[in-house]
Scaffold this motif. Structure first.
Motif: not given
Length: 95
Positions: A26-39
């Motif tokens: 869950l933590r990893r998916a959340t961080l990946l989602g945040l990173a994708q939004q930044m990209v």
């Protein structure tokens, strides 16, 4: 203490963010989602936006490198008394 409710609330605090979860996936998916939004946000910038960013950074750099300026301002009332007294000391960045 006068009011220890704030401390009790702080002691009872439990984070609700998925980043505070014990579940690694869950933590990893959340961080990946945040990173994708930044990209996605940075990919949408136009050349003009990027140029404005570069110009803003270069102007800030020029201002930092210039010596400090001193301005004296005297304002008097119609009766001849000093109307404003302002003493602003800029922070000393040399220390």
């Amino acid at each position: 203490m006068q009011n220890d409710d704030s401390l009790k609330n702080l002691a009872a605090f439990s984070p609700k963010s998925p980043l505070a979860s014990d579940d690694y996936k869950l933590r990893r998916a959340t961080l990946l989602g945040l990173a994708q939004q930044m990209v996605d946000k940075s990919a949408r910038k136009s050349v003009g936006d990027l140029l404005n960013s570069v110009l803003a950074l270069s102007s800030r750099t020029r201002r930092i490198l210039k010596p400090t300026v001193s301005i004296e301002l005297d304002v008097y009332s119609p009766s001849g008394n000093r109307a404003i007294q302002w003493d602003y000391q800029a922070p000393n960045h040399d220390e």
